[in-house]
Motif scaffolding. Structure first.
Motif, PDB file in Angstrom:
ATOM      1  N   GLN A 512       0.737  -1.216  -0.044  1.00 13.19           N
ATOM      2  CA  GLN A 512      -0.088  -0.074   0.022  1.00 13.19           C
ATOM      3  C   GLN A 512       0.753   1.264   0.027  1.00 13.19           C
ATOM      4  O   GLN A 512       2.046   1.261   0.842  1.00 13.19           O
ATOM      5  N   ASP A 514       0.320   5.189   0.726  1.00  8.61           N
ATOM      6  CA  ASP A 514      -0.289   6.472   1.127  1.00  8.61           C
ATOM      7  C   ASP A 514       0.255   7.745   0.454  1.00  8.61           C
ATOM      8  O   ASP A 514       1.474   8.069   0.975  1.00  8.61           O
ATOM      9  N   ARG A 556      -7.678   5.461 -11.059  1.00  3.12           N
ATOM     10  CA  ARG A 556      -8.310   4.343 -10.117  1.00  3.12           C
ATOM     11  C   ARG A 556      -8.523   3.180 -11.275  1.00  3.12           C
ATOM     12  O   ARG A 556      -8.348   2.019 -10.879  1.00  3.12           O
ATOM     13  N   GLN A 560      -7.131  -0.616 -10.758  1.00  4.90           N
ATOM     14  CA  GLN A 560      -8.165  -1.939 -11.260  1.00  4.90           C
ATOM     15  C   GLN A 560      -7.818  -2.649 -11.893  1.00  4.90           C
ATOM     16  O   GLN A 560      -7.807  -3.992 -12.003  1.00  4.90           O
ATOM     17  N   ASP A 565      -6.341  -0.937  -6.232  1.00  2.00           N
ATOM     18  CA  ASP A 565      -7.761  -0.041  -6.330  1.00  2.00           C
ATOM     19  C   ASP A 565      -7.021   1.145  -5.711  1.00  2.00           C
ATOM     20  O   ASP A 565      -5.870   1.367  -4.912  1.00  2.00           O
ATOM     21  N   ILE A 566      -7.922   2.297  -5.462  1.00  2.00           N
ATOM     22  CA  ILE A 566      -7.396   3.521  -4.673  1.00  2.00           C
ATOM     23  C   ILE A 566      -8.651   3.803  -3.790  1.00  2.00           C
ATOM     24  O   ILE A 566      -9.699   3.831  -4.348  1.00  2.00           O
ATOM     25  N   THR A 567      -8.318   4.346  -2.620  1.00  2.00           N
ATOM     26  CA  THR A 567      -9.424   4.698  -1.762  1.00  2.00           C
ATOM     27  C   THR A 567      -8.844   5.933  -1.171  1.00  2.00           C
ATOM     28  O   THR A 567      -7.789   6.460  -1.113  1.00  2.00           O
ATOM     29  N   VAL A 568      -9.853   6.727  -0.696  1.00  2.00           N
ATOM     30  CA  VAL A 568      -9.437   8.149  -0.060  1.00  2.00           C
ATOM     31  C   VAL A 568     -10.270   8.517   1.120  1.00  2.00           C
ATOM     32  O   VAL A 568     -11.353   7.968   1.296  1.00  2.00           O
ATOM     33  N   VAL A 569      -9.485   9.196   1.924  1.00  2.00           N
ATOM     34  CA  VAL A 569     -10.079   9.489   3.328  1.00  2.00           C
ATOM     35  C   VAL A 569      -9.641  11.019   3.292  1.00  2.00           C
ATOM     36  O   VAL A 569      -8.616  11.425   3.343  1.00  2.00           O
ATOM     37  N   SER A 576      -5.989  15.451   3.001  1.00  2.00           N
ATOM     38  CA  SER A 576      -6.605  13.953   2.225  1.00  2.00           C
ATOM     39  C   SER A 576      -5.606  13.153   2.427  1.00  2.00           C
ATOM     40  O   SER A 576      -4.235  13.267   2.200  1.00  2.00           O
ATOM     41  N   PHE A 578      -4.711   9.646  -0.044  1.00  2.00           N
ATOM     42  CA  PHE A 578      -5.048   8.630  -1.127  1.00  2.00           C
ATOM     43  C   PHE A 578      -4.240   7.419  -0.997  1.00  2.00           C
ATOM     44  O   PHE A 578      -3.089   7.480  -0.712  1.00  2.00           O
ATOM     45  N   SER A 579      -5.018   6.288  -0.936  1.00  2.00           N
ATOM     46  CA  SER A 579      -4.150   5.017  -0.631  1.00  2.00           C
ATOM     47  C   SER A 579      -4.203   4.240  -1.990  1.00  2.00           C
ATOM     48  O   SER A 579      -5.445   3.971  -2.409  1.00  2.00           O
TER      49      SER A 579
END
Length: 591
Positions: A512, A514, A556, A560, A565-569, A576, A578-579
Motif C-alpha cells: 500500500q 499512502d 483508479r 483496478q 484499487d485507490i481509496t481516499v479519506v 486528504s 489517497f491510498s
C-alpha cells in the motif's frame, strides 16, 4: 340431600367432550374466532357440570342455588354462539362496541333477576319439589315474565347466529361446506333439545335433554376440529382474501377435478358458474392444460397466445397435503408477468443502447485523440525547432513567445493523452505490461520529478518506504502515471504544508502506498463523485487550480486494471490521504 341417578352421566360426558374440543382450540387462542369458540366451550362445560349437580340434588334450596349458577352459562352460551357466528362468517362490521355492551347488559340484568328471585318472584313465582316416575327429583311451577324474557333473548341470539351459519353453509364452496355443517349441527343440537323441553316434548318427561344434546354437540365440534380443520381454515377469510386476489387460483383434487377457483380464475378460464366438480380438462384451455399436466411442485413460466399479443404468466404449482402428509390435491396460482417481461426487455434494450452509445463515445474520443495528437506533435516539434533557432540568433523576445506556445501545446497534449487513456480503459483495450518493479526507486524518481512543484507551493515533500517492501510485478509506466497524478495533486492542492508518501506491506501479498497532504481537503458529499470522469470537487477548484477532472478517474481505473484499487479519506481544511493498493503478483487477466 344428594342422591345418585344415571342421568348425571349425560351432562358429565358433555362436559368432557366440550373440554376436549376446547383443548383442541387452545393453540389458536390468539384468533378472535377461536376466543369466541373457547368461551362457548367453557360455558358449555359450566352448564353441563351445574346441570349434573342439580340432577343429583333433592332439595328445593339446593336445586334453586344450582340453577342460579347454571344460568351463567344459560345466558352466556347464546352470547358466545352469536359472537362465534359473526366472527366465523366474517361479519365483524356488525360487531361493534354498542352491540356488545347492550347484549352484555341485557343478559346481566336477567342474571341479576335470577339471583334475586326470592325478593321479586319475577323468575319463578312458586316452586315445588316433585318426585317423578323415572326416579328424578324435579322442580315444578309457573314461569314468571323474567323467565320468558331470558328465553326470548337467548333464542333470538341463537337464531341470528344460526341464520348466519346457514347462510355461510349455503355460500361455502365444497371444501369448506362440511366444516361449516359440522359446526352448525353441533350448535343446533342443544337448542333443539332445549326447545323440546320447554314445550313439554322431551323424550324423557320432566327431564331436560339439553345435556344429551351437549354430548352430541361436543362430538360434532371435535369432528370439526380434527377432520375439517375448523379454525385452521375459516371460509369467510377465504372469501375475503382469495376471492379478491387478482391472481387466478385453481384448486383440483387428486383426480384433477376442480374443487375451488376464485373469480380471477373464472375470468381467465371463461369457466361456467358450475365449474366446481368438473374435470380440469373440460374447464382449462389447451395452453394451460398442457402446462399443468404432471406438475406438482415448482415455479414455471407459461404464455398464452392472444390476438392482441402474448400474455406471460408465472405459474406456481403446489401439492396440497393433509395433516398426515398425504396428497389431497394441487393448487395452481398464475401471476400475469407481461408488464414485467416488457419492462425487462425495455431495460435490456436501454442498457444495450447505452453501452453502444458509450462505446461510440469511446471510439470517437480515441479517434479524435489520435487525429489531434498527430498535428499537435508536429506543431510542438516545429515550435521547439524555431525557438532554438531564434535563441541561436539572439532574438530572445521572439523565443519567449514560442515558450508560451510550447507550454500551452504540451498542456493540450497532456489532456489529449488523458482522454485517449480514458477511452482505452472504457473500451477494455488498455494494455497492461507487467514486469518486476523496484517500488522504492520508482517512488523516489516520482518525488524528484515533482520536487519543483512542491517547492513552488512551499511544501515539504517526504518519502518513507518500509524495509520489508519487496519488488512487485506490475506495469511500471502505469504505476508511475498513477503516482505522478496523486503526488502532483497533493502538491498542487497544498500550500505551505506537507506531502507525505508512505509505502508499506499491507498484507503478505499486498503493498500500500499512502499519499497524505495537509491541503484543502474534500467534503464528504463530494467524495462519492470524486473518481468520476470530468469531475472536480467544485467549479472554484477548476478555476483556481485548473485541470479537466480526468486524472483521478484514470488513476483508479489503471489501479483496478493492475489488480488493485485507490481509496481516499479526507476532511475539509485538514487534508486528504489517497491510498494505492497493489498485489505483489498481477491477476491472471493482467499477465
Amino acid at each position: 340431600m344428594w342422591y345418585f341417578t344415571p342421568y348425571i352421566l349425560l351432562p358429565l360426558a358433555a362436559a368432557v367432550l366440550a373440554t376436549m374440543a376446547g383443548l383442541q382450540a387452545w393453540p389458536y387462542r390468539r384468533l378472535p374466532v377461536a376466543q369466541a369458540f373457547l368461551g362457548l366451550m367453557v360455558a358449555t362445560v359450566w352448564w353441563s357440570v351445574c346441570n349434573a349437580l342439580e340432577l343429583a340434588n333433592a332439595t328445593v334450596v339446593g336445586k334453586l342455588w344450582l340453577i342460579s349458577l347454571q344460568y351463567i352459562s344459560v345466558l352466556g352460551v347464546p352470547f358466545c354462539w352469536l359472537l362465534f357466528a359473526l366472527l366465523y362468517t366474517n361479519r365483524t362490521h356488525l360487531l361493534n362496541r354498542r352491540l356488545v355492551i347492550g347484549l352484555v347488559t341485557l343478559q346481566g340484568v336477567i342474571l341479576l333477576g335470577v339471583w334475586t328471585n326470592y325478593w321479586h318472584r319475577l323468575m319463578w313465582p312458586t316452586v315445588e319439589l316433585m318426585y317423578t316416575a323415572s326416579g328424578l327429583w324435579v322442580l315444578t311451577g309457573p314461569k314468571g315474565p323474567l323467565w320468558y324474557a331470558g328465553l326470548i333473548s337467548g333464542y333470538a341470539m341463537v337464531l341470528v347466529g344460526t341464520v348466519l351459519m346457514i347462510d355461510q353453509v349455503r355460500r361455502s364452496r365444497a371444501i369448506y361446506r362440511a366444516q361449516a355443517l359440522s359446526l352448525l349441527v353441533g350448535a343446533l343440537l342443544p337448542w333443539v333439545a332445549s326447545i323440546l323441553f320447554v314445550i313439554g316434548r322431551s323424550p324423557i318427561p320432566n327431564v331436560d335433554m339439553t345435556p344429551v344434546a351437549f354430548a352430541l354437540s361436543g362430538i360434532a365440534f371435535s369432528i370439526a376440529m380434527q377432520r375439517f380443520r375448523a379454525l385452521d381454515i375459516v371460509p369467510a377469510a377465504r372469501e375475503t382474501i382469495v376471492d379478491q386476489m387478482p391472481d387466478p387460483i385453481i384448486v383440483v383434487d387428486t383426480h384433477d377435478r376442480v374443487i375451488d377457483l376464485n373469480p380471477a380464475a373464472q375470468a381467465l378460464l371463461a369457466a361456467p358458474p358450475n365449474a366446481i366438480g368438473l374435470p380440469l380438462a373440460e374447464v382449462a384451455p389447451p395452453w394451460l392444460r398442457e402446462q399443468v399436466r404432471d406438475r406438482y411442485e415448482g415455479q414455471f413460466e407459461v404464455s398464452q397466445t392472444r390476438p392482441d399479443g402474448d400474455v406471460a404468466y408465472d405459474l406456481r404449482c403446489t401439492t396440497l397435503r393433509d395433516r398426515r402428509g398425504r396428497s389431497i390435491g394441487r393448487i395452481f396460482v398464475l401471476r400475469d408477468t407481461t408488464l414485467l417481461k416488457q419492462a425487462a426487455l425495455a431495460l435490456q434494450a436501454a442498457k444495450e443502447a447505452a453501452e453502444a452509445a458509450n462505446q461510440a463515445k469511446s471510439t470517437f474520443l480515441a479517434t479524435m485523440s489520435h487525429e489531434l495528437r498527430t498535428p499537435l506533435t508536429a506543431i510542438l516539434g516545429y515550435s521547439e525547432f524555431a525557438r532554438e533557432d531564434l535563441r541561436s540568433r539572439g532574438q530572445h523576445d521572439l523565443a519567449a513567445d514560442l515558450d508560451r506556445v510550447i507550454v500551452a501545446g504540451r498542456h493540450l497534449l497532456s489532456l489529449i493523452n488523458d482522454i485517449l487513456d480514458l477511452a482505452r480503459l472504457e473500451s477494455d483495450i488498455m494494455q497492461i505490461n507487467p514486469e518486476p518493479v523496484n517500488v522504492p526507486e520508482l517512488i523516489s524518481e516520482v518525488a524528484q520529478t515533482l520536487q519543483g512543484l512542491a517547492s513552488k507551493n512551499q511544501n515539504v515533500l517526504t518519502v518513507t518506504v518500509e524495509a520489508d517492501v519487496p519488488p512487485i510485478i506490475t506495469d511500471p509506466i502505469r504505476l508511475r502515471q498513477v503516482l505522478v497524478n496523486l503526488v502532483g495533486n497533493a502538491c498542487k492542492f497544498t500550500e505551505r504544508g506537507q506531502v507525505l508518501v508512505h509505502c508499506y506491506r499491507r498484507a503478505p501479498d499486498m503493498i500500500q502506498i499512502d499519499i497524505h497532504d495537509t491541503g484543502i481537503g474534500i467534503a464528504p458529499d463530494q467524495l462519492a463523485r470524486l473518481f468520476q470522469p470530468f469531475t472536480q470537487v467544485d467549479s472554484g477548484t477548476t478555476r483556481r487550480y485548473g485541470g479537466a477532472g480526468l486524472g483521478l478517474a484514470i488513476s483508479r481505473r489503471l489501479c483496478q486494471a493492475m489488480g488493485g484499487d485507490i481509496t481516499v479519506v479526507s476532511e475539509p481544511q485538514r487534508g486528504s490521504t489517497f491510498s494505492v493498493v497493489l498485489p505483489l503478483q498481477p491477476p491472471p487477466q493482467c499477465k
